[in-house]
Design an enzyme around this catalytic site. Sequence first.
Site, PDB file in Angstrom:
ATOM      1  N   TYR A 135      -5.750   9.567  -9.095  1.00  0.00           N
ATOM      2  CA  TYR A 135      -6.846   9.001  -9.892  1.00  0.00           C
ATOM      3  C   TYR A 135      -7.724  10.082 -10.510  1.00  0.00           C
ATOM      4  CZ  TYR A 135      -5.881   4.332  -7.984  1.00  0.00           C
ATOM      5  OH  TYR A 135      -5.299   3.149  -7.638  1.00  0.00           O
ATOM      6  N   LYS A 190       4.167   8.554   1.365  1.00  0.00           N
ATOM      7  CA  LYS A 190       5.445   8.365   0.674  1.00  0.00           C
ATOM      8  C   LYS A 190       6.127   9.730   0.747  1.00  0.00           C
ATOM      9  CE  LYS A 190       8.232   5.744  -1.725  1.00  0.00           C
ATOM     10  NZ  LYS A 190       8.965   4.623  -1.143  1.00  0.00           N
ATOM     11  N   ASP A 222       5.720   1.564   1.264  1.00  0.00           N
ATOM     12  CA  ASP A 222       6.433   0.306   0.982  1.00  0.00           C
ATOM     13  C   ASP A 222       6.595  -0.505   2.262  1.00  0.00           C
ATOM     14  OD1 ASP A 222       7.908   2.548   1.648  1.00  0.00           O
ATOM     15  OD2 ASP A 222       9.711   1.950   0.575  1.00  0.00           O
ATOM     16  N   ASP A 246      -6.118   1.843  -2.416  1.00  0.00           N
ATOM     17  CA  ASP A 246      -6.641   0.872  -3.378  1.00  0.00           C
ATOM     18  C   ASP A 246      -5.858  -0.434  -3.245  1.00  0.00           C
ATOM     19  OD1 ASP A 246      -7.798  -0.323  -5.534  1.00  0.00           O
ATOM     20  OD2 ASP A 246      -7.062   1.084  -7.029  1.00  0.00           O
ATOM     21  N   ASP A 250      -6.838  -4.114  -0.697  1.00  0.00           N
ATOM     22  CA  ASP A 250      -6.943  -5.466  -1.274  1.00  0.00           C
ATOM     23  C   ASP A 250      -5.964  -6.417  -0.600  1.00  0.00           C
ATOM     24  OD1 ASP A 250      -8.917  -4.758  -2.996  1.00  0.00           O
ATOM     25  OD2 ASP A 250      -7.932  -5.552  -4.790  1.00  0.00           O
TER      26      ASP A 250
END
Length: 362
Positions: A135, A190, A222, A246, A250
Amino acid sequence: MKIAVLPGDGIGTEIVAEAVKVLNVLELPLELEEAVVGGAAYEAKGHPLPDSTLQLAKDADAVLFGAVGDWKFDKLERALRPEQAILGLRKHLGLFANLRPALCYEQLTHASSLKPELVAGLDILIIRELTGDIYFGQPRGRRTAVDGHFPGAEEAFDTMRYSRPEIERIAHVAFQAARRRGKKVTSVDKANVLETFQFWKDIVTEVHAQYPDVELEHMYVDNAAMQLVKAPKKFDVVVTGNMFGDILSDEAAMLTGSIGMLPSASLDANNKGLYEPSHGSAPDIAGKGVANPLATILSAAMMLRYTLAQPEAADRIESAVRAVLAAGLRTPDIYSEGTRKVGTREMGDAVVAAITGKTITG
Ligand code: NAD
């Protein structure tokens, strides 16, 4: 203990008023000072984060934040939009660790999209690194590709990067939080594909050596996304980078069903923090007195626990919230048949009553 109170826009003013009411009955030496932020600050002072508000936030031990934003400000240039206030506060206060508990209250298990037995008693904490990763990594931009699958074509690119100190400090936050809870950290990465996240995994493992009392497991993102809906109760503390956090925070939030119940904290290196509900300013219900104030009240409890080192006061608030839910009081967002629908103020009053030992009737 000085607290900067920044209600902001929309339902922000209504829900923060209830959290302030709750803080005031705890009989702690708290000094609360209020300031404008977001759209309200733009209208009053021409900027969403005026210098006086930023200075108050810097001088305070903690910040209690409502929410910012309203569609009426959408036409403003980006730098003046209400949402810039939250980004500015994060940057100027060095808030790099975002803590989002996902807690499923027994009485609200039906609100989750998962089967009740999967979420009943769920209590996990997602810790998201907030200031690094893809980001913010440079360089980024658009250009003409010189290599890749389509040389000469227009392309866009971002840079994923993490430095050792950035990973170390978020790992410490996670292990320390786990010590106060179930003593287990799941570090999500990852590493099988990304160099940045192999580095992440190596450093989290190194930091873990200082916390032999806490269990550490590593999980690919994942798989973590899958496990969160398959067996969410297996997690205690989950720590991950900005982008994965992020998305996963959620996902975890929705396990509990109601956005009006979810608090959050953003902490700096010294545990100073900004505490706010996970939801926004909800302009669609602003001014109607129906917003759920519990996420903000629970954010105040987090503030007492993480920044102000008042765990007993935090426990009192959290028990009071459980008591009002047990008594059947519900704002419209969590209402179901057989419970009693109440407004924002009535819900706040009920929490205050539960803290002060009054009987709550549904
Ligand atoms: P939102 O979270 O404000 O609202 C989404 C939905 O949830 C709405 O239907 C709303 O009524 C409901 N809701 C939210 N909080 C509730 C509560 N406490 N009680 C009952 N219902 C509640 O998201 P949005 O509508 O996408 O965004 C509205 C504004 O908020 C935008 O300007 C956005 O930029 C801003 N926003 C601010 C923050 C923040 O201040 N940190 C975060 C997210 C969105």
